[in-house]
Design a protein around this motif. Structure first.
Motif, PDB file in Angstrom:
ATOM      1  N   TYR A 131       0.862  -1.184   0.000  1.00  0.00           N
ATOM      2  CA  TYR A 131       0.000   0.000   0.000  1.00  0.00           C
ATOM      3  C   TYR A 131       0.899   1.236   0.000  1.00  0.00           C
ATOM      4  N   ARG A 132       0.518   2.251  -0.758  1.00  0.00           N
ATOM      5  CA  ARG A 132       1.377   3.435  -0.896  1.00  0.00           C
ATOM      6  C   ARG A 132       0.617   4.751  -0.864  1.00  0.00           C
ATOM      7  N   SER A 133      -0.666   4.753  -0.557  1.00  0.00           N
ATOM      8  CA  SER A 133      -1.487   5.956  -0.724  1.00  0.00           C
ATOM      9  C   SER A 133      -1.269   7.007   0.364  1.00  0.00           C
ATOM     10  N   GLY A 134      -0.794   6.585   1.538  1.00  0.00           N
ATOM     11  CA  GLY A 134      -0.686   7.502   2.670  1.00  0.00           C
ATOM     12  C   GLY A 134      -1.958   7.560   3.496  1.00  0.00           C
ATOM     13  N   LYS A 135      -3.003   6.906   3.022  1.00  0.00           N
ATOM     14  CA  LYS A 135      -4.278   6.791   3.742  1.00  0.00           C
ATOM     15  C   LYS A 135      -4.829   5.388   3.499  1.00  0.00           C
ATOM     16  N   ASP A 136      -3.982   4.402   3.749  1.00  0.00           N
ATOM     17  CA  ASP A 136      -4.306   3.016   3.434  1.00  0.00           C
ATOM     18  C   ASP A 136      -5.281   2.424   4.434  1.00  0.00           C
ATOM     19  N   ARG A 137      -6.270   1.713   3.929  1.00  0.00           N
ATOM     20  CA  ARG A 137      -7.266   1.045   4.753  1.00  0.00           C
ATOM     21  C   ARG A 137      -7.153  -0.451   4.503  1.00  0.00           C
ATOM     22  N   VAL A 138      -6.924  -1.205   5.585  1.00  0.00           N
ATOM     23  CA  VAL A 138      -6.727  -2.642   5.471  1.00  0.00           C
ATOM     24  C   VAL A 138      -7.674  -3.342   6.430  1.00  0.00           C
ATOM     25  N   ARG A 139      -8.443  -4.283   5.909  1.00  0.00           N
ATOM     26  CA  ARG A 139      -9.359  -5.072   6.746  1.00  0.00           C
ATOM     27  C   ARG A 139      -8.602  -6.277   7.289  1.00  0.00           C
ATOM     28  N   LEU A 140      -8.718  -6.511   8.595  1.00  0.00           N
ATOM     29  CA  LEU A 140      -8.003  -7.611   9.234  1.00  0.00           C
ATOM     30  C   LEU A 140      -8.655  -8.955   8.947  1.00  0.00           C
ATOM     31  N   ALA A 141      -7.813  -9.938   8.672  1.00  0.00           N
ATOM     32  CA  ALA A 141      -8.256 -11.323   8.540  1.00  0.00           C
ATOM     33  C   ALA A 141      -8.180 -11.979   9.918  1.00  0.00           C
ATOM     34  N   LYS A 142      -8.930 -13.030  10.125  1.00  0.00           N
ATOM     35  CA  LYS A 142      -8.879 -13.761  11.393  1.00  0.00           C
ATOM     36  C   LYS A 142      -7.490 -14.363  11.567  1.00  0.00           C
ATOM     37  N   GLY A 143      -6.942 -14.244  12.771  1.00  0.00           N
ATOM     38  CA  GLY A 143      -5.616 -14.786  13.064  1.00  0.00           C
ATOM     39  C   GLY A 143      -4.561 -13.699  13.056  1.00  0.00           C
ATOM     40  N   GLN A 144      -3.327 -14.103  12.804  1.00  0.00           N
ATOM     41  CA  GLN A 144      -2.202 -13.172  12.823  1.00  0.00           C
ATOM     42  C   GLN A 144      -2.138 -12.366  11.523  1.00  0.00           C
ATOM     43  N   ASN A 145      -1.899 -11.072  11.663  1.00  0.00           N
ATOM     44  CA  ASN A 145      -1.725 -10.146  10.548  1.00  0.00           C
ATOM     45  C   ASN A 145      -0.439  -9.367  10.815  1.00  0.00           C
ATOM     46  N   TYR A 146       0.443  -9.328   9.829  1.00  0.00           N
ATOM     47  CA  TYR A 146       1.736  -8.657   9.991  1.00  0.00           C
ATOM     48  C   TYR A 146       1.886  -7.580   8.921  1.00  0.00           C
ATOM     49  N   PHE A 147       2.353  -6.397   9.356  1.00  0.00           N
ATOM     50  CA  PHE A 147       2.548  -5.276   8.444  1.00  0.00           C
ATOM     51  C   PHE A 147       3.873  -4.605   8.758  1.00  0.00           C
ATOM     52  N   MET A 148       4.534  -4.111   7.725  1.00  0.00           N
ATOM     53  CA  MET A 148       5.793  -3.393   7.912  1.00  0.00           C
ATOM     54  C   MET A 148       5.967  -2.381   6.787  1.00  0.00           C
ATOM     55  N   CYS A 149       6.850  -1.426   7.036  1.00  0.00           N
ATOM     56  CA  CYS A 149       7.299  -0.521   5.973  1.00  0.00           C
ATOM     57  C   CYS A 149       8.599  -1.116   5.447  1.00  0.00           C
ATOM     58  N   ASN A 150       8.717  -1.244   4.116  1.00  0.00           N
ATOM     59  CA  ASN A 150       9.949  -1.834   3.606  1.00  0.00           C
ATOM     60  C   ASN A 150      10.921  -0.804   3.024  1.00  0.00           C
ATOM     61  N   PHE A 151      10.768   0.474   3.397  1.00  0.00           N
ATOM     62  CA  PHE A 151      11.802   1.451   3.060  1.00  0.00           C
ATOM     63  C   PHE A 151      13.046   1.067   3.873  1.00  0.00           C
ATOM     64  N   PRO A 152      14.232   1.237   3.336  1.00  0.00           N
ATOM     65  CA  PRO A 152      15.457   0.828   4.032  1.00  0.00           C
ATOM     66  C   PRO A 152      15.539   1.396   5.465  1.00  0.00           C
ATOM     67  N   GLY A 153      15.719   0.490   6.428  1.00  0.00           N
ATOM     68  CA  GLY A 153      15.891   0.870   7.828  1.00  0.00           C
ATOM     69  C   GLY A 153      14.609   1.138   8.592  1.00  0.00           C
ATOM     70  N   HIS A 154      13.480   1.274   7.932  1.00  0.00           N
ATOM     71  CA  HIS A 154      12.245   1.636   8.633  1.00  0.00           C
ATOM     72  C   HIS A 154      11.705   0.509   9.511  1.00  0.00           C
ATOM     73  N   CYS A 155      11.640  -0.708   8.989  1.00  0.00           N
ATOM     74  CA  CYS A 155      11.132  -1.819   9.780  1.00  0.00           C
ATOM     75  C   CYS A 155      11.962  -1.993  11.052  1.00  0.00           C
ATOM     76  N   GLY A 156      13.280  -1.960  10.914  1.00  0.00           N
ATOM     77  CA  GLY A 156      14.179  -2.103  12.057  1.00  0.00           C
ATOM     78  C   GLY A 156      14.041  -0.978  13.064  1.00  0.00           C
ATOM     79  N   SER A 157      13.464   0.148  12.642  1.00  0.00           N
ATOM     80  CA  SER A 157      13.223   1.278  13.540  1.00  0.00           C
ATOM     81  C   SER A 157      11.801   1.300  14.066  1.00  0.00           C
ATOM     82  N   GLY A 158      11.113   0.162  13.947  1.00  0.00           N
ATOM     83  CA  GLY A 158       9.794   0.022  14.573  1.00  0.00           C
ATOM     84  C   GLY A 158       8.605   0.386  13.722  1.00  0.00           C
TER      85      GLY A 158
END
Length: 122
Positions: A87-114
């Motif tokens: 998702y890249r819009s800056g106003k992303d809407r994501v509906r959760l599925a049952k169970g575990q859901n994982y999201f991250m930013c994949n810009f360099p260094g961002h995920c590692g910075s929380g």
């Protein structure tokens, strides 16, 4: 074909049961008023999520993105697999599925910075 009184009652009960999930769905702004940014990893603590709830990721377009990933990718902050939903819009809407859901930013260094969250939706 005419429906008997019992059939109408059964149809109404089915209607309310099927739509009750929508009535209980909640919308959450990830990161609160700060939005999807650094050190968001702990934002979900203490919150109860359900399948069908919506997460809203607010950020300035071009500064982050949101990628739905597997637990392995989330834990390692590694490059998501080809075909991962990005998702890249800056106003992303994501509906959760049952169970575990994982999201991250994949810009360099961002995920590692929380800039990642793990959500368990009941």
């Amino acid at each position: 074909m005419a429906l008997g009184r019992g059939s109408v009652v059964v149809l109404l009960v089915c209607f309310f049961v099927l739509n009750s999930e929508l009535v209980h769905a909640a919308t959450y702004n990830v990161g609160g008023t700060v939005g999807w940014t650094f050190n968001t990893v702990g934002w979900s603590r203490g919150k109860r999520f359900r399948a069908g709830d919506t997460l809203v990721f607010n950020y300035r377009q071009g500064t982050h993105n949101v990628v739905a990933v597997t637990k392995e990718v989330y834990d390692k902050c590694s490059t998501p697999r080809r075909g991962s939903k990005v998702y890249r819009s800056g106003k992303d809407r994501v509906r959760l599925a049952k169970g575990q859901n994982y999201f991250m930013c994949n810009f360099p260094g961002h995920c590692g910075s929380g800039v990642k969250i793990a959500i368990n939706a009941a």
